[in-house]
Structures are given as structure tokens and as C-alpha cells.
Design a protein around this motif. Structure first.
Motif, PDB file in Angstrom:
ATOM      1  N   ASN A 264       0.821  -1.215   0.000  1.00 58.51           N
ATOM      2  CA  ASN A 264       0.000   0.000   0.000  1.00 58.51           C
ATOM      3  C   ASN A 264       0.853   1.262   0.000  1.00 58.51           C
ATOM      4  OD1 ASN A 264      -2.416  -1.528   0.153  1.00 58.51           O
ATOM      5  ND2 ASN A 264      -2.119  -1.776   2.366  1.00 58.51           N
ATOM      6  N   GLU A 265       2.159   1.111   0.200  1.00 56.54           N
ATOM      7  CA  GLU A 265       3.062   2.258   0.246  1.00 56.54           C
ATOM      8  C   GLU A 265       3.390   2.743  -1.165  1.00 56.54           C
ATOM      9  OE1 GLU A 265       4.230   3.837   2.931  1.00 56.54           O
ATOM     10  OE2 GLU A 265       3.165   2.513   4.325  1.00 56.54           O
ATOM     11  N   ALA A 266       3.315   4.053  -1.355  1.00 58.25           N
ATOM     12  CA  ALA A 266       3.573   4.633  -2.681  1.00 58.25           C
ATOM     13  C   ALA A 266       4.977   4.287  -3.175  1.00 58.25           C
ATOM     14  CB  ALA A 266       3.379   6.146  -2.631  1.00 58.25           C
ATOM     15  N   ALA A 294      -4.733   2.508  -7.232  1.00 56.18           N
ATOM     16  CA  ALA A 294      -6.010   3.231  -7.187  1.00 56.18           C
ATOM     17  C   ALA A 294      -6.450   3.500  -5.750  1.00 56.18           C
ATOM     18  CB  ALA A 294      -7.078   2.432  -7.929  1.00 56.18           C
ATOM     19  N   HIS A 295      -6.120   2.562  -4.870  1.00 62.40           N
ATOM     20  CA  HIS A 295      -6.528   2.718  -3.462  1.00 62.40           C
ATOM     21  C   HIS A 295      -5.572   3.605  -2.669  1.00 62.40           C
ATOM     22  CE1 HIS A 295      -9.246  -0.710  -4.219  1.00 62.40           C
ATOM     23  NE2 HIS A 295      -9.874  -0.309  -3.130  1.00 62.40           N
ATOM     24  N   GLY A 301      -2.470  11.761  -7.502  1.00 66.47           N
ATOM     25  CA  GLY A 301      -2.174  11.422  -8.894  1.00 66.47           C
ATOM     26  C   GLY A 301      -1.310  10.192  -9.074  1.00 66.47           C
ATOM     27  N   LEU A 302      -1.133   9.392  -8.023  1.00 64.33           N
ATOM     28  CA  LEU A 302      -0.255   8.223  -8.130  1.00 64.33           C
ATOM     29  C   LEU A 302      -0.774   7.245  -9.180  1.00 64.33           C
ATOM     30  CD1 LEU A 302       2.247   6.714  -6.919  1.00 64.33           C
ATOM     31  CD2 LEU A 302       0.609   5.459  -5.502  1.00 64.33           C
ATOM     32  N   PHE A 303      -2.072   6.947  -9.135  1.00 61.68           N
ATOM     33  CA  PHE A 303      -2.621   6.002 -10.103  1.00 61.68           C
ATOM     34  C   PHE A 303      -2.419   6.503 -11.531  1.00 61.68           C
ATOM     35  CE2 PHE A 303      -5.981   4.618 -12.960  1.00 61.68           C
ATOM     36  CZ  PHE A 303      -5.880   3.240 -12.851  1.00 61.68           C
ATOM     37  N   THR A 304      -2.688   7.769 -11.749  1.00 56.09           N
ATOM     38  CA  THR A 304      -2.556   8.333 -13.094  1.00 56.09           C
ATOM     39  C   THR A 304      -1.134   8.211 -13.605  1.00 56.09           C
ATOM     40  OG1 THR A 304      -4.338   9.893 -12.641  1.00 56.09           O
ATOM     41  CG2 THR A 304      -2.878  10.420 -14.480  1.00 56.09           C
ATOM     42  N   GLY A 338     -11.988   5.873 -14.585  1.00 55.91           N
ATOM     43  CA  GLY A 338     -12.910   6.888 -15.102  1.00 55.91           C
ATOM     44  C   GLY A 338     -12.311   8.278 -15.082  1.00 55.91           C
ATOM     45  N   ARG A 339     -11.531   8.562 -14.043  1.00 51.34           N
ATOM     46  CA  ARG A 339     -10.915   9.895 -13.928  1.00 51.34           C
ATOM     47  C   ARG A 339      -9.871  10.130 -15.026  1.00 51.34           C
ATOM     48  NH1 ARG A 339     -11.584   8.963  -8.294  1.00 51.34           N
ATOM     49  NH2 ARG A 339      -9.510   8.027  -8.120  1.00 51.34           N
ATOM     50  N   LEU A 340      -9.338   9.045 -15.578  1.00 51.18           N
ATOM     51  CA  LEU A 340      -8.363   9.214 -16.665  1.00 51.18           C
ATOM     52  C   LEU A 340      -8.989   9.876 -17.885  1.00 51.18           C
ATOM     53  CD1 LEU A 340      -6.680   5.673 -16.621  1.00 51.18           C
ATOM     54  CD2 LEU A 340      -5.664   7.790 -15.785  1.00 51.18           C
TER      55      LEU A 340
END
Length: 342
Positions: A264-266, A294-295, A301-304, A338-340
Motif C-alpha cells: 500500500n506504500e507509494a 487506485a486505493h 495522482g499516483l494512479f494516473t 474513469g478519472r483518466l
């Protein structure tokens, strides 16, 4: 560019040089000339894109060379399919021709490309690693810092001597593990190294295809770090393991990490994405990584950024895009996707 010269490869050959090309953006990786010609001809995408660019080191020398080779570090833009933007390549080559003609070696070439918009300076770790690799490949002596590093890892210096081990010495040592007893000595001391040494050394080892003996050590220390929740130690071992010849060990380590709460750590997610991208040719593993990203709420913005990084890699692109159509996604992953497009 002239009718006779339409690629960098042709420019280098017209100048009478011998040359080699390397990716220096992700892992320092040699690009063979046939592949480089296909990249230049936009017949294939660049295999190792980073942030929309190809970061390339071109090492070249004339046939009478007695000095170390010359190196261009180039940052060339890629299109949305990760193919080279030929106009930018042409622009760079034209600037070289205008500044130097085809006399690209020798004293007259020094400093002529300093303000070229496509020339960049890699960070200190990459520079040290590339210098170490270059000297090994052309059978030149290592830097003046190598002997001290070798003595340090052989246990022949005082315990606090790590403070005087230079980054270039670490790089030379990492790229000469096959020399003398270097690999054996590293195996003996790796687990007990101070973090101040382990971190920069792991930044060199991520470019070195280590054999099974050392790779098992890095793998076991990954497991130990997971068990003891030692984030920094885990990242060091993951980086050291990432270029291993024993890919099965890397895949096992990746699966165990993704199943642990430390995933879970970035910093873990970014290390897996940036250094261990080959592991995500397996779609189920990729799915878990993207779901974890995503979580994550630690970094905006990590997921993006992770999605953009992985989808640009040609070998991963089909797998990443297929997840856009997957039906068994978590609600959080679906919202992130979806945010992408919003």
C-alpha cells in the motif's frame, strides 16, 4: 538533413566512428544496431519509454581512438504510441551537422553541443553506473575509487570506512562482481551493510544482471524485510533483485510484496513500476498493482502516473488497455480509470 544522412546511425557512420546505443532511462540496456535502426525508422516503438521520452546514451569513437569514447546523452520525444518523433531526431542531427559537420570527435567537438535542447545530463547514479559499464566494456581500468570500494567489501577497512566509499567506487564494484572475490564478498556483507551504503549500491545493482546465488540473497532479504516491515530495506533488495537473471525469484518476490500491506506504500508501488516492469506482463499481477495504486491516498495522482508509465511500455500496453474493459474491477479502480478520461 542531407539526402545522404537521414538517421543518427548514418550520421555516426558517415563520421567514420564505431558506436553503440544504450537506453539510460530505465535500466541501462544496450540497444543493438538493427533494433536502433528500426526505432529510428519508426518501424517499432521505443521499448523503454520514460515520461514520454527516449533517454539514450550513444557511445562513439573513431577507429584510431586512444582516449575514452565520446558520449551523447539524448532525450528525444516519443509520440502517443511510444514511437520516436522523427522531426526532433532530424532537428538534433541537423544541429550536429551545423555545429560540427561530420567531425564529431576530437578537440574541436568539445562544448559545441552544450546548449543543444536534446542533450541532457543523467543523475549522478546513472552517470556513475554508465561510466562503470563503459569502462568494463572497452576493457579500460575502473576509476580511482574502485580499489577502496573493493577493500571495503572485502572487510579490510575499519567499520566506519563506508563514509569514504565514493558513488563511482560503488558503481565500479557493482559492474565488476565477476572480478576476484567481489560477488562472494558482497554476498557475505550485504545483509549487514549500513543503509547509507545499501541504498546507493542497490541503485547500481538494478542495472546488473546478477546470478542465482546473489539473487537468492536479495530475495530472502526481501522476505525478511516484509516480515519485519522494513520499508527502506525492502526497496533496496527489490532494486538489487530487479535485473536478476533468475526472473522466477523476482516474480515470486513481486507476488509476496503485492500480497503484503507494505504494497500500500507509494514508494513500493513506484519501485515495482519503475524497476520491475517486466513482472507485469502477467495480467493478474498487473491488475493487483493497478488496484493497489487506485486505493493509495498518500500521493496525489499516483494512479494516473503509474497507469501512464505502464501503458507507454510497448510490451505492457495491450495488458494495461485490456484492464479498461475488465468487468471484475473494484469500485475504486473503476473510479480511478474513469478519472483518466474525465
Amino acid at each position: 538533413m542531407t539526402a545522404q544522412i537521414s538517421t543518427l546511425g548514418q550520421l555516426l557512420s558517415a563520421a567514420g566512428t564505431q558506436w553503440r546505443a544504450y537506453d539510460i532511462g530505465r535500466r541501462i540496456t544496450k540497444i543493438d544496431k538493427k533494433q536502433f535502426a528500426q526505432i529510428e525508422g519508426t518501424l517499432i516503438p521505443y521499448p523503454y519509454p520514460l515520461a514520454g521520452h527516449a533517454l539514450i546514451a550513444i557511445q562513439f569513437w573513431d577507429n584510431n581512438a586512444t582516449l575514452d569514447p565520446y558520449v551523447w546523452f539524448l532525450k528525444l520525444p516519443l509520440d502517443e504510441q511510444s514511437k520516436l518523433v522523427a522531426a526532433s531526431r532530424d532537428h538534433f542531427a541537423n544541429m550536429v551537422l551545423e555545429a560540427l559537420g561530420t567531425e564529431i570527435t576530437g578537440e574541436q567537438a568539445q562544448g559545441k553541443l552544450d546548449n543543444n535542447p536534446y542533450v541532457f545530463t543523467p543523475n549522478a547514479n546513472k552517470l556513475a553506473a554508465f561510466n562503470a559499464l563503459l569502462k568494463r566494456e572497452i576493457n579500460r581500468p575502473a576509476s580511482q575509487y574502485y580499489e577502496y570500494a573493493e577493500l571495503y567489501f572485502a572487510g579490510k577497512l575499519p567499520e566506519n570506512a563506508w563514509q569514504n566509499v565514493a558513488v563511482q567506487g560503488l558503481a565500479d564494484f557493482a559492474f565488476r562482481l565477476e572480478h576476484s572475490h567481489n560477488a562472494k564478498n558482497l554476498h557475505s556483507v550485504w545483509s549487514s551493510l549500513p543503509i547509507q551504503v545499501k541504498q546507493p549500491l542497490s541503485a547500481m545493482l538494478e542495472h546488473v544482471p546478477t546470478g542465482t546465488h546473489l539473487s537468492k540473497l536479495f530475495y530472502n532479504d526481501c522476505i525478511s524485510a516484509l516480515r519485519n516491515k522494513q520499508l527502506d530495506i525492502l526497496i533496496c533488495n527489490l532494486r538489487a533483485l530487479s535485473a536478476t537473471k533468475a526472473q522466477g525469484l523476482l516474480l515470486q518476490a513481486t507476488d509476496l510484496i503485492l500480497a503484503d500491506e507494505l504494497a500500500n506504500e507509494a514508494d513500493i508501488l513506484l519501485t515495482l513500476t519503475g524497476r520491475c516492469w517486466e513482472a507485469f506482463n502477467e495480467q493478474s499481477r498487473l491488475f493487483i498493482l493497478l488496484d493497489k495504486a487506485a486505493h493509495n491516498t498518500q500521493v496525489d495522482g499516483l494512479f494516473t502516473s503509474i497507469f501512464a508509465d505502464l501503458v507507454a511500455i510497448p510490451s505492457l500496453r495491450p495488458h494495461v488497455l485490456s484492464i479498461l474493459r475488465a468487468e471484475n474491477r473494484s469500485e475504486t479502480l473503476s473510479r480511478a480509470i474513469g478519472r483518466l478520461f474525465s
